[in-house]
Enzyme design. Structure first.
Site, PDB file in Angstrom:
ATOM      1  N   LYS A  78     -13.629 -55.200  -7.760  1.00 35.40           N
ATOM      2  CA  LYS A  78     -12.152 -55.169  -7.858  1.00 35.40           C
ATOM      3  C   LYS A  78     -11.665 -53.781  -7.475  1.00 35.40           C
ATOM      4  O   LYS A  78     -12.263 -52.766  -7.863  1.00 35.40           O
ATOM      5  CB  LYS A  78     -11.765 -55.489  -9.293  1.00 35.40           C
ATOM      6  CG  LYS A  78     -10.261 -55.507  -9.603  1.00 35.40           C
ATOM      7  CD  LYS A  78     -10.042 -55.951 -11.045  1.00 35.40           C
ATOM      8  CE  LYS A  78      -8.562 -56.102 -11.377  1.00 35.40           C
ATOM      9  NZ  LYS A  78      -8.343 -56.600 -12.744  1.00 35.40           N
ATOM     10  N   SER A 157      -5.272 -60.614 -13.264  1.00 36.06           N
ATOM     11  CA  SER A 157      -5.094 -59.768 -12.120  1.00 36.06           C
ATOM     12  C   SER A 157      -6.303 -59.758 -11.175  1.00 36.06           C
ATOM     13  O   SER A 157      -6.155 -59.383 -10.009  1.00 36.06           O
ATOM     14  CB  SER A 157      -4.787 -58.338 -12.536  1.00 36.06           C
ATOM     15  OG  SER A 157      -5.837 -57.823 -13.303  1.00 36.06           O
ATOM     16  N   SER A 181      -7.228 -60.952 -17.572  1.00 35.06           N
ATOM     17  CA  SER A 181      -7.402 -60.803 -16.130  1.00 35.06           C
ATOM     18  C   SER A 181      -8.762 -61.127 -15.552  1.00 35.06           C
ATOM     19  O   SER A 181      -8.916 -61.091 -14.338  1.00 35.06           O
ATOM     20  CB  SER A 181      -7.023 -59.383 -15.720  1.00 35.06           C
ATOM     21  OG  SER A 181      -5.636 -59.204 -15.925  1.00 35.06           O
TER      22      SER A 181
END
Lengths: 493, 95, 484
Positions: A78, A157, A181
């Site tokens: 990420k 997210s 997330s």
């Protein structure tokens, strides 16, 4: 689709160790998959050359008999983790072009274990969002699509992290979970997502969103894979004062332990008004699977559940408003020039931060401001303690708690972005675990009538990820969930 | 709890975020809605409850007083938008 | 007793409070591992944490905690075993995080006190409100470029102790005595080097005025004063300004001001019109600071003696005057030197020799005690020779001057120069006889009433003995002879 891409990480490790395949072959297959699934917009910064080099190193290690536990496994990261000499943006305009001279502790440990970095993955800007729609790179797309072909959100997210594993363009990936997330996108994309206990994984080198809630965790296809990579990610870090000094057992050992005799709690408060029938159905299904596997189901109460979301939406923005103050255009990031220092700050931050980030900074600033601190921030911290106490009590009575992960299956891109509160409600089942600091895992349990993945969430007491792995594994065995439709949607050959 | 435009501007100033007139109207509505929703917390009886600042159970760890860092000025300045020699540069501040 | 200032409309009482920022003596910074030492090239003593790069986190330095506790003990203050670090949020170019890690509601040290002595001999207790740990900011240079400011983060993150006094000072003199005493205590404890010029000790001064008996007036805060002189000037200027303002019908604005060292006046800080809302909240990257009684007891055990304790001992045990004791304890090094020099010998004589002769010589040569060519032991040796009558006080001065120049021991100088005092009664008597014999006319004059001539005879005997005759003995025998 190539057989190489079908292997789980556990299978790949076996094949690599036995020299049935090479790391270079495996990595090349993933590099091709990144190309064929590029429409999903998962990778914001591919690192092809680095991946190839790391794969070569892994092969050398296998030859020398010194391969680490993750050697040769292609992994996506990420874009919230600072990666040395590779652009790290937090998917924000303010950090576009920022190249850290340092590596986060968690990713450092993964590379030291032999992992191969495929690239940086899409996410909501500064991890603020539940649909990966606030990213400056555009949304990450779910490889599962609606029956009418409409593009679906991969969740957020960590949308890119979940989507890439589901689509087969990453064997495993790492993300972060502040309010859900990891777990929510995992549920939307039909993969396994783990949020460890707060303090399990170091936060050093991860772009901070909400310091008392953020935690790094893995996305994988199976529970076994999750235990494998998690064992490498976790561990005390003296550079992080909130890092827990607890030992890291080999979690792979517990994955297949029986759940016989385990007590599984079902919290009444998680039955929400107007909850999707599908969600209710899969939850009941999970309960009955566990009963069949020999667990005892216990009805429990977590009385303050409904206050978790508003509590979270004070604490997280408050901490974020302070954590994001460093993005001021002085020492790094994209600056908008102006005559005076204050004008420079205002213009830089207005241009660099997206709408949702600005909104949360303002809420956070408000909640901490003079005259409002007691009513908002202090109050939220008190409610937080009550929520934690609810879980502490519950875990005196049960070994794990079973809940749905999300109130719905994946929604269409653009469907919820216009109303913040509607978006925030996505986190209703996941947020309590962050507030209490307890670990949670989402495991794919089945498909909805529309053919979309539905996830079930398990929660456990602090540092009892072992229980999560056992119970999640039991569900996984019963669910027999397949990622094939997702891969088809991702158009892999 | 309504958040009027004036309050929005004040908060934006504290946060060093330039907000246009138009935006401050939209935000005023947005923030008002969010804060209303958050106000459910008032229903909770928190008498005598200590605020929870951290879920950690352990104590603040201390480090030894050794110089183990620094002398990395090239790294520190590397991503700076503007530098002059070894300094960071910003628009002049008048006190 | 507060000193009053007279204005047009009557007497005014001055109320002063001071917030002192003292840089902690430590190798590394408060929350990072870079060096806290002053003077490096710009941005060299800066780590990724100090530069507030994305993902960086604070870890507290044990030494800074100890130094704060030791300082608290030196201020007779309450030590808080539980304290919390809060973020103080504001934007400035020399504040990379956009917040300063400080302590707001729960500081590490609570109430304490400092005793000050004034020139008139009076003694006052000034209360301390609290002491807390916080990060120092970096430095901004505004004069290097017409439209730009240059930022150096070397100082950013260095540990500071903020020591807040109660508003219990009532004159510039008291304020000066307070800061000097505080500085002395910090230097004695080794927790801050007190170097005001380099900025390791700075003061913010709060000043207000009121008519005696009235409630507190509105105060102004003047920041970053780095000399005792500036502190006094600031107070004097502010007091006058505020009194005039009020007497002219105006009101004092609560504001932050800056002192202009060239004009000696304070002025409003530009751009500080909007009140700061620091939005303090506990730093979520840190946990509360905890330690136990054993930790405190350990630190207390190894603490150096404080100036007040040493002074008290000098007065009660050594018989020194309060004034002398003050001079000898102003600096830790002075007291240590004195202790060594005077050990096992006449404390008073040694005190006198240090404060008058040694300091005089050092001043003249423009050097510090640390660079003194005469060591404590050597000074002691000189005092020994005076005490046992080997040399007179007057000769001792000559010996001292030689010692200062050459670094030789007193004994050596006396021997080499043959300066040993003559205390042999017979020798002195014969010298006196000779002098009297050669000055019969003066002897007659003395005997007929000219008492002043006694000094002449003493002088002649001393001359004849090249200054080495024991003056006391000369006086005694001469008197005997002349008065018969």
């Amino acid at each position: 689709m190539s057989d190489l891409l079908k292997m789980t990480a556990t299978q790949a490790v076996s094949s690599l160790s036995q020299k049935e395949i090479s790391s270079v072959e495996l990595t090349n297959a993933y590099i091709d998959a990144m190309e064929t699934t590029s429409a999903l917009n998962n990778y914001v910064t591919p690192t092809i050359e680095i991946a190839k080099q790391m794969a070569e190193n892994a092969d050398k290690a296998y030859a020398a008999g010194s391969a680490g536990p993750l050697a040769g496994l292609p992994i996506g990261v990420k874009d919230l983790f600072c990666t040395k000499d590779t652009q790290t943006t937090a998917c924000s305009g303010i950090l576009k072009g920022f190249t850290p001279t340092y590596e986060s502790t968690v990713t450092s440990q993964i590379w030291q274990s032999g992992g191969v970095m495929l690239g940086k993955l899409n996410c909501d800007e500064f991890a603020m969002g539940s649909s990966n729609e606030t990213s400056i790179f555009g949304p990450a797309v779910n490889p599962w699509s609606a029956k009418d072909g409409a593009a679906l959100s991969a969740g957020g997210s960590s949308g890119g992290s979940a989507s890439s594993v589901a689509a087969g363009s990453a064997l495993m990936s790492v993300g972060t979970d502040t309010g859900g997330s990891i777990r929510q996108p995992a549920a939307f994309c039909g993969v396994v997502g783990l949020k460890p206990t707060y303090g399990r994984c170091s936060r050093w080198g991860i772009v901070a969103f909400a310091s008392s809630l953020d935690q790094a965790g893995p996305f994988t296809r199976t529970v076994g894979d999750s235990a494998l990579i998690f064992s490498a990610m976790a561990g005390h870090d003296s550079k992080d004062s909130t890092s827990a000094s607890v030992g890291v057992p080999n979690f792979s050992d517990v994955v297949n332990s029986s759940v016989e005799g385990m007590r599984i709690g079902i919290p009444g408060e998680y039955h929400m008004d107007g909850m999707d029938d599908e969600i209710t159905r899969i939850w009941k299904q999970g309960r009955s699977w566990l009963e069949q596997a020999g667990a005892t189901i216990v009805d429990i109460s977590l009385p303050h559940t409904r206050y978790a979301l508003p509590c979270y939406y004070i604490i997280a923005p408050a901490e974020a408003s302070s954590n994001l103050a460093r993005y001021d255009g002085v020492r790094y990031g994209n600056r908008v020039d102006a005559e005076t220092l204050d004008e420079m700050y205002e213009a830089t931050r207005a241009a660099g931060f997206g709408e949702e980030v600005q909104r949360r900074i303002l809420i956070g600033t408000y909640a901490l401001s003079a005259g409002y601190y007691d009513a908002y921030y202090l109050k939220a911290q008190q409610v937080r303690r009550l929520i934690k106490q609810d879980f502490d009590s519950a875990f005196n009575n049960v070994d794990a708690i079973l809940t749905p992960t999300t109130p719905t299956a994946a929604f269409e891109l653009g469907a919820k972005i216009s109303d913040p509160i509607t978006m925030y409600l996505n986190d209703i089942f996941t947020v309590p675990a962050n507030l209490a600091g307890i670990p949670g895992i989402s495991v794919p349990a089945g498909l909805s009538k529309q053919g979309l993945p539905l996830g079930l969430q398990l929660l456990a007491a602090p540092f009892r990820e072992d229980r999560l792995f056992s119970v999640a594994s039991a569900i996984e065995t019963q669910a027999q969930f397949s990622l094939a439709p997702a891969r088809a949607a991702g158009e892999l050959s | 709890m309504a958040v009027d435009k004036h309050a929005v501007k004040k908060i934006a100033r504290l946060a060093r975020l330039q907000i246009s007139e138009e935006k401050s109207e939209l935000l005023s509505a947005d923030l008002g809605n969010i804060l209303n929703w958050i106000e459910q917390l008032e229903e909770v009886d928190t008498t005598g409850i200590e605020p929870l600042a951290s879920v950690n159970e352990h104590s603040l760890p201390w480090r030894e007083d050794l110089v183990t860092d620094g002398e990395i000025n090239d790294q520190v300045l590397k991503n700076a938008p503007e530098t002059a020699g070894e300094f960071f540069v910003v628009p002049k501040v008048v006190e | 007793m507060s000193a009053l200032v007279s204005g047009r409309t009557g007497d005014w009482e001055i109320v002063i409070g001071m917030e002192v920022h003292a840089q902690v003596v430590s190798n590394a910074k408060l929350f990072s591992g870079s060096s806290a030492v002053f003077g490096a090239s710009p941005n060299h003593h800066v780590s990724l944490v100090d530069a507030a790069m994305p993902g960086m986190l604070p870890v507290i330095n044990a030494e800074c905690v100890k130094q704060a506790v030791i300082t608290g003990l030196g201020l007779n203050a309450k030590i808080n075993k539980f304290s919390v670090f809060d973020r103080k949020n504001y934007f400035y170019a020399d504040l990379p995080q956009g917040y300063q890690i400080s302590q707001f509601k729960h500081p590490i040290v609570g109430e304490g006190e400092v005793q000050i002595e004034l020139a008139d001999g009076s003694s006052h207790i000034i209360g301390i409100e609290r002491l807390h740990l916080e990060q120092d900011a970096g430095k901004s240079l505004h004069d290097q470029h017409p439209s730009k400011s240059y930022i150096d983060l070397n100082r950013s993150g260095v540990a500071l102790m903020e020591i807040v006094s109660k508003p219990e000072m009532h004159s510039a003199e008291q304020a000066a005595a307070y800061i000097k005493k505080l500085r002395s205590i910090l230097r004695y404890l080794g927790t801050c080097d007190g170097n005001m010029e380099e900025g390791s000790l700075r003061a913010d001064v709060n000043v207000s005025v009121r008519k005696p008996g009235e409630p507190l007036g509105t105060r102004t805060e003047t920041k970053n004063l780095n000399s005792v002189r500036f502190i006094m000037q600031t107070i004097e200027y502010e007091v006058q300004r505020q009194i005039e303002l009020i007497e002219d019908g105006g009101a004092v604005t609560q504001e932050t001001r800056l002192f202009d060292t060239t004009t000696g006046m304070t002025r409003t800080m530009r751009g500080k019109e909007d009140a700061h809302d620091y939005r303090y909240f506990p730093d979520p990257d840190l946990l509360p600071l905890n330690f136990d009684d054993a930790f405190i007891a350990d630190l207390k055990k190894d603490m150096p003696e404080l100036p007040d304790e040493i002074k008290s001992r000098m007065v009660t045990e050594y018989g020194l005057s309060s004034y002398d004791a003050n001079v000898l304890t102003e600096e830790k090094e002075v007291a240590a030197f004195y202790e060594l020099a005077s050990a096992g010998r006449d404390r008073k004589i040694t005190a006198n020799w240090m404060s008058v002769e040694l300091f005089g010589a050092l001043n003249k040569a423009g050097i510090d005690l640390a660079q003194s060519p005469v060591s404590p032991e050597q000074l002691g040796g000189l005092v020994d020779l005076i005490s046992d009558g080997s040399i007179s006080g007057k000769i001792a001065k000559e010996v001292f001057a030689d010692m200062f120049e050459t670094g030789k021991d007193a004994k050596q100088v006396v021997e080499e120069k043959g300066l040993k005092q003559v205390s042999d009664e017979g020798a002195i008597t014969s010298m006196i006889d000779e002098v009297l014999a050669s000055n019969q006319d003066k002897v007659d004059e003395y005997r007929s009433g000219k008492d002043k001539l006694f000094g002449f005879f003493v002088g002649q005997v001393m001359k004849a003995s090249k200054g080495q005759a024991n003056p006391g003995m000369v006086n005694q025998i001469l008197k005997q002879k002349l008065d018969t």
